[in-house]
Design a protein around this motif. Structure first.
Motif, PDB file in Angstrom:
ATOM      1  N   VAL A 199     -14.047 -26.824   0.011  1.00 33.14           N
ATOM      2  CA  VAL A 199     -13.969 -25.466   0.552  1.00 33.14           C
ATOM      3  C   VAL A 199     -13.726 -24.498  -0.604  1.00 33.14           C
ATOM      4  O   VAL A 199     -12.844 -24.720  -1.441  1.00 33.14           O
ATOM      5  N   LYS A 200     -14.513 -23.433  -0.650  1.00 33.81           N
ATOM      6  CA  LYS A 200     -14.289 -22.390  -1.653  1.00 33.81           C
ATOM      7  C   LYS A 200     -13.143 -21.484  -1.198  1.00 33.81           C
ATOM      8  O   LYS A 200     -13.043 -21.130  -0.027  1.00 33.81           O
ATOM      9  N   VAL A 201     -12.282 -21.124  -2.149  1.00 30.59           N
ATOM     10  CA  VAL A 201     -11.133 -20.272  -1.856  1.00 30.59           C
ATOM     11  C   VAL A 201     -11.159 -19.068  -2.795  1.00 30.59           C
ATOM     12  O   VAL A 201     -11.374 -19.215  -4.003  1.00 30.59           O
ATOM     13  N   ASP A 202     -10.969 -17.870  -2.226  1.00 30.01           N
ATOM     14  CA  ASP A 202     -10.918 -16.652  -3.034  1.00 30.01           C
ATOM     15  C   ASP A 202      -9.536 -16.487  -3.661  1.00 30.01           C
ATOM     16  O   ASP A 202      -8.516 -16.855  -3.063  1.00 30.01           O
ATOM     17  N   HIS A 203      -9.520 -15.903  -4.842  1.00 26.42           N
ATOM     18  CA  HIS A 203      -8.263 -15.614  -5.530  1.00 26.42           C
ATOM     19  C   HIS A 203      -8.335 -14.220  -6.125  1.00 26.42           C
ATOM     20  O   HIS A 203      -9.307 -13.854  -6.780  1.00 26.42           O
ATOM     21  N   CYS A 204      -7.285 -13.439  -5.886  1.00 28.52           N
ATOM     22  CA  CYS A 204      -7.144 -12.145  -6.539  1.00 28.52           C
ATOM     23  C   CYS A 204      -6.131 -12.273  -7.669  1.00 28.52           C
ATOM     24  O   CYS A 204      -5.190 -13.067  -7.589  1.00 28.52           O
ATOM     25  N   LYS A 205      -6.318 -11.480  -8.697  1.00 28.40           N
ATOM     26  CA  LYS A 205      -5.381 -11.497  -9.807  1.00 28.40           C
ATOM     27  C   LYS A 205      -4.056 -10.878  -9.363  1.00 28.40           C
ATOM     28  O   LYS A 205      -4.022 -10.088  -8.415  1.00 28.40           O
ATOM     29  N   PRO A 206      -2.941 -11.234 -10.021  1.00 27.88           N
ATOM     30  CA  PRO A 206      -1.650 -10.629  -9.657  1.00 27.88           C
ATOM     31  C   PRO A 206      -1.723  -9.106  -9.666  1.00 27.88           C
ATOM     32  O   PRO A 206      -2.291  -8.502 -10.572  1.00 27.88           O
ATOM     33  N   GLY A 207      -1.151  -8.503  -8.633  1.00 30.67           N
ATOM     34  CA  GLY A 207      -1.208  -7.054  -8.492  1.00 30.67           C
ATOM     35  C   GLY A 207      -2.364  -6.568  -7.647  1.00 30.67           C
ATOM     36  O   GLY A 207      -2.492  -5.370  -7.410  1.00 30.67           O
ATOM     37  N   PRO A 230       1.432   1.339  -3.362  1.00 32.63           N
ATOM     38  CA  PRO A 230       2.894   1.443  -3.359  1.00 32.63           C
ATOM     39  C   PRO A 230       3.482   0.850  -2.091  1.00 32.63           C
ATOM     40  O   PRO A 230       2.897   0.952  -1.012  1.00 32.63           O
ATOM     41  N   GLY A 231       4.636   0.214  -2.245  1.00 38.13           N
ATOM     42  CA  GLY A 231       5.286  -0.446  -1.111  1.00 38.13           C
ATOM     43  C   GLY A 231       4.881  -1.890  -0.946  1.00 38.13           C
ATOM     44  O   GLY A 231       5.427  -2.599  -0.103  1.00 38.13           O
ATOM     45  N   ARG A 232       3.915  -2.370  -1.764  1.00 41.54           N
ATOM     46  CA  ARG A 232       3.443  -3.748  -1.689  1.00 41.54           C
ATOM     47  C   ARG A 232       3.294  -4.320  -3.094  1.00 41.54           C
ATOM     48  O   ARG A 232       3.247  -3.591  -4.081  1.00 41.54           O
ATOM     49  N   PHE A 233       3.193  -5.653  -3.163  1.00 39.98           N
ATOM     50  CA  PHE A 233       3.018  -6.319  -4.451  1.00 39.98           C
ATOM     51  C   PHE A 233       2.314  -7.644  -4.228  1.00 39.98           C
ATOM     52  O   PHE A 233       2.187  -8.139  -3.100  1.00 39.98           O
ATOM     53  N   SER A 234       1.839  -8.234  -5.309  1.00 40.02           N
ATOM     54  CA  SER A 234       1.234  -9.562  -5.262  1.00 40.02           C
ATOM     55  C   SER A 234       1.546 -10.260  -6.578  1.00 40.02           C
ATOM     56  O   SER A 234       1.120  -9.801  -7.635  1.00 40.02           O
ATOM     57  N   ALA A 235       2.306 -11.356  -6.509  1.00 45.08           N
ATOM     58  CA  ALA A 235       2.756 -12.034  -7.726  1.00 45.08           C
ATOM     59  C   ALA A 235       1.896 -13.228  -8.084  1.00 45.08           C
ATOM     60  O   ALA A 235       1.975 -13.742  -9.191  1.00 45.08           O
ATOM     61  N   VAL A 246      13.279  -6.058   2.099  1.00 47.39           N
ATOM     62  CA  VAL A 246      14.394  -5.143   2.324  1.00 47.39           C
ATOM     63  C   VAL A 246      15.282  -5.135   1.080  1.00 47.39           C
ATOM     64  O   VAL A 246      15.568  -6.176   0.493  1.00 47.39           O
ATOM     65  N   GLY A 247      15.689  -3.966   0.654  1.00 47.56           N
ATOM     66  CA  GLY A 247      16.519  -3.859  -0.538  1.00 47.56           C
ATOM     67  C   GLY A 247      15.730  -3.652  -1.812  1.00 47.56           C
ATOM     68  O   GLY A 247      16.287  -3.719  -2.907  1.00 47.56           O
ATOM     69  N   SER A 248      14.429  -3.385  -1.691  1.00 47.78           N
ATOM     70  CA  SER A 248      13.592  -3.149  -2.863  1.00 47.78           C
ATOM     71  C   SER A 248      12.557  -2.086  -2.533  1.00 47.78           C
ATOM     72  O   SER A 248      12.352  -1.725  -1.373  1.00 47.78           O
ATOM     73  N   TYR A 249      11.854  -1.610  -3.569  1.00 50.59           N
ATOM     74  CA  TYR A 249      10.845  -0.575  -3.394  1.00 50.59           C
ATOM     75  C   TYR A 249       9.812  -0.692  -4.507  1.00 50.59           C
ATOM     76  O   TYR A 249      10.028  -1.370  -5.523  1.00 50.59           O
ATOM     77  N   ASN A 250       8.673  -0.034  -4.334  1.00 57.93           N
ATOM     78  CA  ASN A 250       7.637  -0.004  -5.354  1.00 57.93           C
ATOM     79  C   ASN A 250       6.902   1.328  -5.261  1.00 57.93           C
ATOM     80  O   ASN A 250       6.343   1.661  -4.222  1.00 57.93           O
ATOM     81  N   GLU A 251       6.905   2.077  -6.361  1.00 56.14           N
ATOM     82  CA  GLU A 251       6.290   3.399  -6.375  1.00 56.14           C
ATOM     83  C   GLU A 251       4.897   3.407  -6.992  1.00 56.14           C
ATOM     84  O   GLU A 251       4.233   4.443  -6.978  1.00 56.14           O
ATOM     85  N   LYS A 252       4.436   2.276  -7.543  1.00 53.91           N
ATOM     86  CA  LYS A 252       3.201   2.267  -8.319  1.00 53.91           C
ATOM     87  C   LYS A 252       2.160   1.348  -7.675  1.00 53.91           C
ATOM     88  O   LYS A 252       2.466   0.518  -6.833  1.00 53.91           O
ATOM     89  N   TYR A 253       0.924   1.495  -8.147  1.00 53.37           N
ATOM     90  CA  TYR A 253      -0.170   0.616  -7.736  1.00 53.37           C
ATOM     91  C   TYR A 253      -0.206  -0.622  -8.636  1.00 53.37           C
ATOM     92  O   TYR A 253       0.223  -0.604  -9.788  1.00 53.37           O
ATOM     93  N   GLY A 254      -0.717  -1.715  -8.072  1.00 51.05           N
ATOM     94  CA  GLY A 254      -1.018  -2.903  -8.860  1.00 51.05           C
ATOM     95  C   GLY A 254       0.182  -3.612  -9.436  1.00 51.05           C
ATOM     96  O   GLY A 254       0.105  -4.162 -10.541  1.00 51.05           O
ATOM     97  N   VAL A 256       3.289  -6.557  -9.643  1.00 52.43           N
ATOM     98  CA  VAL A 256       3.495  -7.985  -9.348  1.00 52.43           C
ATOM     99  C   VAL A 256       4.886  -8.249  -8.794  1.00 52.43           C
ATOM    100  O   VAL A 256       5.208  -9.388  -8.425  1.00 52.43           O
ATOM    101  N   GLU A 257       5.721  -7.229  -8.729  1.00 56.43           N
ATOM    102  CA  GLU A 257       7.045  -7.359  -8.136  1.00 56.43           C
ATOM    103  C   GLU A 257       7.548  -5.980  -7.743  1.00 56.43           C
ATOM    104  O   GLU A 257       6.997  -4.957  -8.181  1.00 56.43           O
ATOM    105  N   CYS A 258       8.584  -5.957  -6.915  1.00 56.50           N
ATOM    106  CA  CYS A 258       9.183  -4.691  -6.497  1.00 56.50           C
ATOM    107  C   CYS A 258      10.512  -4.488  -7.216  1.00 56.50           C
ATOM    108  O   CYS A 258      11.172  -5.451  -7.607  1.00 56.50           O
TER     109      CYS A 258
END
Length: 353
Positions: A199-207, A230-235, A246-254, A256-258
């Motif tokens: 099965v082929k699986v898609d992968h996005c780069k961190p962020g 903003p408000g989301r991340f991908s590590a 809860v207890g964290s935030y993110n103001e920027k695009y792209g 890898v952590e909040c």
């Protein structure tokens, strides 16, 4: 007929004003903006403020743009197969696993691919004549090496990752179909015909997260990986931008952590986009403790935990978490695109992010 004269351009990006001395941005005299070595964090709102004379009148106009950095998803192949075995004894299974892994690694070593997420499971099985047998299930993934490094990759192996991955799968498939009967391992484990699946699986780069929104703006690259808002991340190399806990935030695009809220502060829920969403927990705890002692008539020297238990109250930090859990989760098919005046996309970033 009057014309616009003496125009002056002032650009502002997500990180502030853009000047001609910037190494990343190139500003031309006619107001054009070019971005070099673009990164996921360069996504966001850009504003061009134009001051000019028209009919001898000084006017100012602002033009707004939204820039989203994206890349085509990388691919991996996840494979599984089944074998019959004489037993599930660990030493025999380990020996055969080692044989398989060494053989397959040699088949893909020159293709800039790696074998990861290797796992096996052995269990009893019953055949058509009710004879007790054992079955070994093997699962693993074949990944392009470019997925395991955070460095930019522009070498030929990276540029040919799709064809290399296909060739790696063909080599492994041929190996399973043409196993030599003189192998000492084959006398104890036998591949069950037709059980090799891939099965082929898609992968996005961190962020980045998979672009699942179906709005018209996505027609430029449907299914692409777009910078997490903003408000989301991908590590990791998955396809989902996760809400900041809860207890964290993110103001920027792209990202890898909040960012964690300052000490003694917490956000009201998941997905906080600014530091302003972090509120003082300590003050809320003091108010809660004062009200609890007032209702029960207990003095301030008494420990607050038994008092809260008597009232069946959760401490304020747990109450926040409880309220968040009761709140329905927003769909992961979140709105990535707003309604900018002109949506701009990078068009050559499949390997740069």
């Amino acid at each position: 007929m009057e014309r616009i004269t003496d125009p002056k351009y002032l650009w502002m990006g997500p990180l502030g004003y853009i000047t001609k001395g910037s190494k990343k941005f190139i500003l031309s005299d006619d107001g054009n903006l070019e971005i070099y070595s673009i990164k996921s964090s360069d996504s966001g709102r850009y504003t061009c403020k134009v001051s000019y004379l028209y009919n001898s009148t000084q006017l100012t106009t602002e033009i707004h743009f939204m820039v989203y950095v994206y890349h085509i998803p990388d691919k991996s192949i996840h494979l599984s197969s089944e074998f019959t075995a004489e037993s599930c004894k660990t030493n025999k299974i380990d020996s055969y696993e080692k044989h398989l892994l060494e053989k397959m690694e040699s088949l893909i070593s020159n293709l800039s691919c790696e074998i990861k997420e290797w796992s096996t499971e052995c269990h009893t099985s019953t055949d058509a004549v009710e004879k007790m047998t054992y079955k070994l299930t093997l699962q693993f993934g074949v990944f392009p090496s470019m997925l395991t490094t955070a460095d930019l990759c522009r070498s030929p192996p990276c540029e040919n990752s799709t064809s290399n991955l296909r060739k790696a799968y063909e080599n492994i498939k041929e190996f399973f179909e043409l196993q030599k009967t003189d192998s000492p391992h084959i006398d104890e484990l036998y591949l069950i015909p037709g059980t090799l699946a891939a099965v082929k699986v898609d992968h996005c780069k961190p962020g980045f997260g998979k672009n699942t929104n179906s709005r018209k703006n996505n027609s430029m690259c449907p299914g692409c990986c777009v910078t997490c808002p903003p408000g989301r991340f991908s590590a990791k190399q998955d396809t989902v931008c996760i809400l900041c806990p809860v207890g964290s935030y993110n103001e920027k695009y792209g990202q890898v952590e909040c960012e964690n809220c300052p000490e003694a502060k917490s956000s009201d829920g998941k997905g906080a986009k600014t530091k302003r969403k972090c509120h003082m927990i300590r003050k809320l705890k003091l108010v809660q403790n004062a009200v609890a002692r007032l209702l029960t008539g207990m003095p301030s020297r008494c420990h607050i935990t038994p008092i809260l238990q008597q009232l069946h109250w959760l401490p304020i930090e747990y109450r926040i978490t409880f309220k968040v859990l009761l709140k329905p989760e927003p769909s992961e098919s979140y709105l990535l695109f707003g309604k900018p005046v002109k949506p701009f996309f990078s068009d050559n970033l499949s390997m740069d992010e």
